[in-house]
Design an enzyme around this catalytic site. Structure first.
Site, PDB file in Angstrom:
ATOM      1  N   LYS A 183       0.843  -1.209   0.000  1.00 53.92           N
ATOM      2  CA  LYS A 183       0.000   0.000   0.000  1.00 53.92           C
ATOM      3  C   LYS A 183       0.873   1.252   0.000  1.00 53.92           C
ATOM      4  O   LYS A 183       1.481   1.610   0.999  1.00 53.92           O
ATOM      5  CB  LYS A 183      -0.938   0.049   1.219  1.00 53.92           C
ATOM      6  CG  LYS A 183      -2.077   1.041   0.955  1.00 53.92           C
ATOM      7  CD  LYS A 183      -2.631   1.728   2.151  1.00 53.92           C
ATOM      8  CE  LYS A 183      -1.885   2.919   2.626  1.00 53.92           C
ATOM      9  NZ  LYS A 183      -1.892   4.098   1.718  1.00 53.92           N
ATOM     10  N   GLY A 236       7.153   5.123   7.782  1.00 52.98           N
ATOM     11  CA  GLY A 236       6.387   6.364   7.829  1.00 52.98           C
ATOM     12  C   GLY A 236       6.655   7.096   9.121  1.00 52.98           C
ATOM     13  O   GLY A 236       7.671   6.880   9.783  1.00 52.98           O
ATOM     14  N   THR A 240       2.300   7.370  13.225  1.00 54.85           N
ATOM     15  CA  THR A 240       1.559   6.342  12.466  1.00 54.85           C
ATOM     16  C   THR A 240       2.066   4.959  12.874  1.00 54.85           C
ATOM     17  O   THR A 240       1.271   4.018  13.008  1.00 54.85           O
ATOM     18  CB  THR A 240       1.724   6.535  10.940  1.00 54.85           C
ATOM     19  OG1 THR A 240       1.601   7.910  10.625  1.00 54.85           O
ATOM     20  CG2 THR A 240       0.688   5.745  10.172  1.00 54.85           C
ATOM     21  N   GLY A 241       3.360   4.842  13.087  1.00 49.99           N
ATOM     22  CA  GLY A 241       3.931   3.571  13.524  1.00 49.99           C
ATOM     23  C   GLY A 241       3.329   3.114  14.850  1.00 49.99           C
ATOM     24  O   GLY A 241       3.045   1.925  15.045  1.00 49.99           O
ATOM     25  N   GLU A 393      10.835  16.409  13.754  1.00 51.76           N
ATOM     26  CA  GLU A 393      11.196  16.126  12.359  1.00 51.76           C
ATOM     27  C   GLU A 393      10.387  17.049  11.456  1.00 51.76           C
ATOM     28  O   GLU A 393       9.167  16.925  11.362  1.00 51.76           O
ATOM     29  CB  GLU A 393      10.871  14.655  12.043  1.00 51.76           C
ATOM     30  CG  GLU A 393      11.343  14.243  10.673  1.00 51.76           C
ATOM     31  CD  GLU A 393      10.972  12.805  10.328  1.00 51.76           C
ATOM     32  OE1 GLU A 393       9.836  12.392  10.620  1.00 51.76           O
ATOM     33  OE2 GLU A 393      11.809  12.104   9.750  1.00 51.76           O
TER      34      GLU A 393
END
Ligand code: NAD
Length: 490
Positions: A183, A236, A240-241, A393
């Protein structure tokens, strides 16, 4: 999403079970060239039903009694070598597609496509070099291990290096005999879809490489949570992780995570400052700073600060920012207007925090810049590790410079971050460089070089930069189960 002439853009389709398909609900989303704001394609807006279909196809392919997982490792390797060859054959198309979709310079995109083929070549060769052990257990008998594929693997990748991140996962997953559902990020689905087609053309059976497109929050989350998926490999953002970890918990999926970074470039006064300055802009501004390994914090020994800043600023001034389709361009556009707004907001934050803006800090104007999501290379000096521009980041072309006093200070400051992905050390004193390399808590370090990625060597992060190691033979561990078998010989 900005839209120029949507009716002229091509419609692309997902790849499920070897078939080109639309989303189950028939919806699509626009794919945009961020350097021009033009819509370049319409992609299927996949959701939970599409994930179900892909999991069914991948499960059927995995369980096929004559299928991929049962092929000899050498035969799988040959198909993968063909896949690598097809990537090289279509290198220019893939590079053009990636450059237009991500806004990255065409010269860099060509190198990335070539790197994809090398990754597939490496794992083509690795397929029949993956084996178990015999173990001298206490009971009288023979004990050995088997390395077996996990089954259906969900591969979720980001938008900054779409093809490469896909290859880092597809390579070892396929070599080990798994079937996959790739994806890509919504911004950048095009090369992933093309890789799905090339895999099929290479003779990798239908259903072994499925590619679904759609939003992370629906299609991605459904894949991470699906009980039919045995492993999720994700690259990612760290947040999200963390969500993937929660979603994967329901059936205790195996997970590997490559997450964010805020990597240090540590330069001592005894380093070759000219060489450092020549390479350091590339280390932070390549891919417009949208690089998990970007050396976005430069720690410089105080006595060398002024000279380093002068040389580094001069080298940064020479970075060619421009139209990504121009061979001479070194830095193209950011991936989206949204990303540009994010970078812009960090410039304000840096100024408010009292950092000294010495170069850039704004979007370039005129042609071709006005039409796209460009940002100039930006240097902040006089930074501290408690500033947000140093801790967070930014994922844009922004670097923060921080002076240090001595070796211990350099290590302490470099480690003052939640991240631990990569970093570099510059010194002519190899003993000092190695002591610092041992002291920095990060997974990928280099000395007198900014090279962080080697197909043959492990890549991954400490702390909140992730878990597991991609590339090299280490990556095969992420895609295999170990089975121990004992045979009683009495
Ligand atoms: P992202 O986390 O927003 O998205 C990555 C992928 O996850 C996309 O495919 C997205 O659709 C999907 N996704 C989003 N939400 C999801 C959810 N709830 N469930 C499942 N999937 C979901 O990251 P991004 O903005 O595409 O990429 C930039 C980030 O990636 C940066 O933080 C960068 O440091 C990191 N990165 C890390 C590495 C590495 O190897 N460590 C490499 C490249 C990028």
């Amino acid at each position: 999403m900005p839209s120029a002439s949507p009716s002229t853009a091509a419609a692309v389709q997902m790849m499920i079970g070897g078939e080109h398909v639309d989303a189950a609900e028939g919806q699509t989303f626009d794919v945009v060239n961020p350097a021009t704001s033009e819509v370049i394609a319409h992609a299927p807006l996949g959701g939970a039903e599409d994930v179900n279909r892909a999991v069914q196809a991948a499960t059927k392919a995995f369980e096929d009694p004559k299928g991929w997982a049962t092929w000899s490792a050498a035969k799988r390797g040959r198909a993968m070598a063909k896949f690598a060859g097809l990537v090289r054959e279509h290198l220019e198309d893939l590079a053009q597609l990636e450059s237009r979709n991500v806004g990255k310079p065409i010269s860099g995109a060509r190198g990335e496509a070539l790197a994809v083929s090398f990754v597939f070549d490496y794992y083509a060769g690795a397929a029949n070099k993956l084996f178990g052990e015999t173990i001298p257990v206490s009971k009288p008998g023979l004990d050995f291990t088997l390395r077996e594929p996990i089954g259906v693997c969900g591969l979720i990748v980001p938008w900054n290096f779409p093809m490469n991140m896909a290859s880092w996962k597809l390579g070892p997953a396929l070599a080990a005999g798994n079937t996959t559902i790739l994806k890509p990020a919504s911004y950048t689905p095009l090369t992933a879809l093309r890789l799905g087609e090339l895999a099929l053309e290479a003779g990798i059976p239908a259903g072994v490489v499925n590619v679904i497109t759609g939003p992370g929050g629906s299609a991605g989350a459904a894949l991470a949570a699906h009980p039919g998926v045995g492993k999720v490999a994700f690259t990612g953002e760290t947040t999200t992780g963390q969500e993937i970890m929660r979603l994967a918990a329901n059936n205790v999926k195996k997970i590997s995570l490559e997450l964010g970074g805020k990597s240090p470039n540590i330069v001592f006064a005894d380093a070759d400052l000219e060489r450092f300055a020549a390479e350091a802009p590339y280390a932070v501004f390549d891919n417009a700073g949208q690089d998990c390994c970007a050396r976005s914090r430069i720690f410089v020994e105080a006595s060398a600060h002024d000279r380093m800043l002068e040389l580094f600023t001069e080298a940064t001034r020479k970075v060619v920012v421009g139209d990504p389709s121009d061979d001479k361009t070194e830095m193209g556009s950011l991936v989206s207007q949204r990303q540009r707004e994010r970078v812009s907001s960090y410039i304000d934050i840096g100024k408010e925090e009292g950092a000294d803006l010495v170069y850039g800090g704004e979007a370039p104007t005129g042609d071709p810049f006005d039409a796209g999501a460009y940002w100039s290379p930006t240097i902040f000096d006089a930074c501290r590790t408690d500033m947000r521009i140093v801790r967070e980041e930014i994922f844009g072309p922004v670097v923060a410079i921080i002076p240090f006093e001595d070796e211990a200070d350099a290590v302490r400051l470099a480690n003052d971050t939640p991240y631990g992905l990569s970093g570099s050390i510059w010194s002519r004193d190899i003993g000092k460089a190695l002591r610092v390399a041992k002291g920095v808590r990060a997974g990928v370090l280099s000395v007198n070089s900014n090279a962080s990625v080697h197909t043959e060597a492990p890549f991954g992060g400490y702390k909140m930069s992730g878990m597991g190691r991609e590339l090299g033979m280490h990556a095969l561990e992420l895609y295999t189960e170990v089975k121990n078998v004992f045979i009683d010989l009495t």
